[in-house]
Design a protein around this motif. Structure first.
Motif, mmCIF file in Angstrom:
data_model
loop_
_atom_site.group_PDB
_atom_site.id
_atom_site.type_symbol
_atom_site.label_atom_id
_atom_site.label_comp_id
_atom_site.label_asym_id
_atom_site.label_seq_id
_atom_site.Cartn_x
_atom_site.Cartn_y
_atom_site.Cartn_z
ATOM 1 N N MET A 1 0.837 -1.200 0.000
ATOM 2 C CA MET A 1 0.000 0.000 0.000
ATOM 3 C C MET A 1 0.871 1.249 0.000
ATOM 4 O O MET A 1 1.814 1.349 0.768
ATOM 5 N N GLY A 2 0.564 2.178 -0.878
ATOM 6 C CA GLY A 2 1.354 3.388 -0.989
ATOM 7 C C GLY A 2 0.665 4.570 -0.341
ATOM 8 O O GLY A 2 -0.346 4.441 0.347
ATOM 9 N N ASP A 3 1.232 5.750 -0.592
ATOM 10 C CA ASP A 3 0.683 6.974 -0.018
ATOM 11 C C ASP A 3 -0.605 7.372 -0.731
ATOM 12 O O ASP A 3 -0.850 6.992 -1.873
ATOM 13 N N VAL A 4 -1.408 8.156 -0.032
ATOM 14 C CA VAL A 4 -2.653 8.677 -0.617
ATOM 15 C C VAL A 4 -2.630 10.197 -0.467
ATOM 16 O O VAL A 4 -3.128 10.741 0.529
ATOM 17 N N PRO A 5 -2.037 10.916 -1.433
ATOM 18 C CA PRO A 5 -2.060 12.376 -1.366
ATOM 19 C C PRO A 5 -3.502 12.877 -1.413
ATOM 20 O O PRO A 5 -4.323 12.355 -2.162
ATOM 21 N N ARG A 6 -3.798 13.848 -0.568
ATOM 22 C CA ARG A 6 -5.143 14.437 -0.527
ATOM 23 C C ARG A 6 -6.208 13.383 -0.225
ATOM 24 O O ARG A 6 -7.229 13.294 -0.907
ATOM 25 N N GLU A 7 -5.957 12.586 0.815
ATOM 26 C CA GLU A 7 -6.961 11.586 1.200
ATOM 27 C C GLU A 7 -8.234 12.251 1.690
ATOM 28 O O GLU A 7 -9.340 11.774 1.440
ATOM 29 N N GLU A 8 -8.081 13.371 2.400
ATOM 30 C CA GLU A 8 -9.250 14.086 2.898
ATOM 31 C C GLU A 8 -10.059 14.591 1.706
ATOM 32 O O GLU A 8 -9.524 15.161 0.757
ATOM 33 N N MET A 9 -11.373 14.358 1.737
ATOM 34 C CA MET A 9 -12.215 14.607 0.568
ATOM 35 C C MET A 9 -12.202 16.077 0.144
ATOM 36 O O MET A 9 -12.245 16.384 -1.050
ATOM 37 N N GLY A 10 -12.136 17.005 1.103
ATOM 38 C CA GLY A 10 -12.094 18.428 0.762
ATOM 39 C C GLY A 10 -10.846 18.768 -0.031
ATOM 40 O O GLY A 10 -10.910 19.515 -1.026
ATOM 41 N N GLU A 11 -9.699 18.237 0.382
ATOM 42 C CA GLU A 11 -8.449 18.488 -0.340
ATOM 43 C C GLU A 11 -8.501 17.856 -1.733
ATOM 44 O O GLU A 11 -8.006 18.439 -2.708
ATOM 45 N N PHE A 12 -9.095 16.678 -1.805
ATOM 46 C CA PHE A 12 -9.207 16.007 -3.107
ATOM 47 C C PHE A 12 -10.023 16.853 -4.088
ATOM 48 O O PHE A 12 -9.605 17.071 -5.232
ATOM 49 N N PHE A 13 -11.176 17.340 -3.656
ATOM 50 C CA PHE A 13 -12.036 18.110 -4.558
ATOM 51 C C PHE A 13 -11.417 19.467 -4.893
ATOM 52 O O PHE A 13 -11.678 20.015 -5.972
ATOM 53 N N ALA A 14 -10.597 20.005 -3.998
ATOM 54 C CA ALA A 14 -9.893 21.249 -4.308
ATOM 55 C C ALA A 14 -8.906 21.016 -5.455
ATOM 56 O O ALA A 14 -8.777 21.856 -6.362
ATOM 57 N N GLU A 15 -8.207 19.882 -5.421
ATOM 58 C CA GLU A 15 -7.275 19.548 -6.506
ATOM 59 C C GLU A 15 -8.026 19.301 -7.819
ATOM 60 O O GLU A 15 -7.584 19.716 -8.889
ATOM 61 N N VAL A 16 -9.167 18.632 -7.734
ATOM 62 C CA VAL A 16 -9.987 18.412 -8.934
ATOM 63 C C VAL A 16 -10.405 19.749 -9.537
ATOM 64 O O VAL A 16 -10.353 19.946 -10.751
ATOM 65 N N SER A 17 -10.819 20.680 -8.694
ATOM 66 C CA SER A 17 -11.227 22.003 -9.168
ATOM 67 C C SER A 17 -10.066 22.730 -9.848
ATOM 68 O O SER A 17 -10.243 23.354 -10.908
ATOM 69 N N ASP A 18 -8.877 22.638 -9.262
ATOM 70 C CA ASP A 18 -7.696 23.272 -9.860
ATOM 71 C C ASP A 18 -7.379 22.646 -11.223
ATOM 72 O O ASP A 18 -7.009 23.362 -12.175
ATOM 73 N N LEU A 19 -7.504 21.341 -11.310
ATOM 74 C CA LEU A 19 -7.230 20.664 -12.582
ATOM 75 C C LEU A 19 -8.268 21.031 -13.641
ATOM 76 O O LEU A 19 -7.926 21.181 -14.821
ATOM 77 N N GLN A 20 -9.507 21.182 -13.240
ATOM 78 C CA GLN A 20 -10.541 21.604 -14.194
ATOM 79 C C GLN A 20 -10.223 22.982 -14.758
ATOM 80 O O GLN A 20 -10.368 23.219 -15.965
ATOM 81 N N ALA A 21 -9.767 23.881 -13.886
ATOM 82 C CA ALA A 21 -9.387 25.219 -14.340
ATOM 83 C C ALA A 21 -8.179 25.152 -15.273
ATOM 84 O O ALA A 21 -8.117 25.853 -16.293
ATOM 85 N N ALA A 22 -7.213 24.282 -14.928
ATOM 86 C CA ALA A 22 -6.018 24.131 -15.762
ATOM 87 C C ALA A 22 -6.378 23.562 -17.135
ATOM 88 O O ALA A 22 -5.812 23.982 -18.160
ATOM 89 N N LEU A 23 -7.320 22.640 -17.169
ATOM 90 C CA LEU A 23 -7.738 22.072 -18.456
ATOM 91 C C LEU A 23 -8.435 23.117 -19.316
ATOM 92 O O LEU A 23 -8.324 23.093 -20.555
ATOM 93 N N ARG A 24 -9.135 24.044 -18.681
ATOM 94 C CA ARG A 24 -9.729 25.143 -19.455
ATOM 95 C C ARG A 24 -8.634 26.028 -20.037
ATOM 96 O O ARG A 24 -8.782 26.566 -21.144
ATOM 97 N N GLU A 25 -7.547 26.172 -19.308
ATOM 98 C CA GLU A 25 -6.437 26.989 -19.798
ATOM 99 C C GLU A 25 -5.773 26.364 -21.029
ATOM 100 O O GLU A 25 -5.182 27.086 -21.841
ATOM 101 N N THR A 26 -5.847 25.043 -21.151
ATOM 102 C CA THR A 26 -5.223 24.415 -22.312
ATOM 103 C C THR A 26 -5.852 24.901 -23.616
ATOM 104 O O THR A 26 -5.167 24.993 -24.637
ATOM 105 N N ASN A 27 -7.132 25.220 -23.576
ATOM 106 C CA ASN A 27 -7.791 25.717 -24.795
ATOM 107 C C ASN A 27 -7.144 27.022 -25.260
ATOM 108 O O ASN A 27 -6.891 27.211 -26.459
#
Length: 276
Positions: A1-27
């Protein structure tokens, strides 16, 4: 078993939100690359000072965009791997935030959506580069034919591949060489984009295998727990039986001692008393 970065659900969804914004920037990044390609091709010569400046800008923008795409891949991979590790932690009862398998399912749905959007961005970028490659090749062919209008298509292709000076004037040759360098850069970008796309596709397959492995390990852990419980119950039953047997033995010994005492009293003590 390895590490789980952003195991806490709030931190996980914050990273998802940042990635969604970054994907919009790719356009915006892709559109910028496309605009630079078009502006360079609209100029009469690659030796034009403006063309030289735009080419340098395009090179820098392309390098930045490729690095940006690579960083997005790494971040999505991290979330994907974290979900796989989290499944194993939950199966072992070691989740720091007491998460359940259903929480991992929710997280994986978000990551899958990110992967699909990222794959779409990769395909859009690759399409822009393919269009630019076709336009650059067409521009190179025109340059060669202007200088050597009598060349057939095979001879034109040979000039583009070898840069034979016998067929190209000095200025045309420099133009061809410049376009060839641009084509080489485009090809490198397309290779990297194809690798990124394949990595994302393979990640889905690898994740399926990883999930199966985690589930198998969880089943094995469950079986081991059940075996342990069975062994414990057997040991408890054996211990109870042993204690019961000891009590029986103790009772039997007590009865025997009582019988011996009675016999001694009637056979030894009483006759002695009567003699006295």
């Amino acid at each position: 078993m390895g590490d789980v970065p952003r195991e806490e659900m709030g931190e996980f969804f914050a990273e998802v939100s940042d990635l969604q914004a970054a994907l919009r920037e790719t356009n915006g990044a892709i559109q910028h690359v496309q605009s630079l390609h078009s502006r360079i091709l609209s100029l009469p010569s690659s030796e034009d000072p403006q063309a030289v400046a735009l080419t340098e800008q395009l090179t820098n923008t392309t390098n930045d965009t490729r690095a940006f795409f690579a960083s997005l891949k790494a971040r999505i991979f991290e979330l994907e791997q974290g979900n796989a590790n989290l499944r194993a932690l939950i199966a072992a009862g070691q989740s720091e935030y007491n998460l359940a398998p259903e929480d991992v399912d929710v997280r994986q749905t978000q990551v899958s959506a990110l992967k699909e959007r990222f794959k779409d961005s990769i395909q859009k970028y690759a399409e822009v580069e393919r269009e630019s490659r076709a336009k650059n090749r067409s521009r190179m062919e025109r340059q060669v034919k202007i200088v050597n209008p009598g060349l057939n298509q095979e001879e034109v292709t040979n000039v583009l591949l070898t840069g034979q000076r016998s067929y190209a004037a000095r200025g045309a040759l420099r133009e061809v060489e410049s376009r060839a360098a641009e084509l080489a850069r485009i090809e490198q970008t397309l290779v990297e984009l194809a690798q990124l796309f394949n990595d994302m596709a393979n990640l889905v397959e690898a994740q399926d295998v990883q999930i199966m492995d985690v589930e198998q390990k969880a089943a094995t852990v469950q079986q081991d727990v059940e075996k342990g419980l069975t062994a414990t119950k057997t040991a408890v039953k054996s211990a109870r039986s042993a204690r019961k047997m000891r009590w029986w033995c103790c009772g039997i010994t007590t009865v025997i001692l009582v019988i011996i005492a009675v016999v001694v009293v009637f056979e030894v003590v009483l006759p002695l008393i009567k003699k006295l």
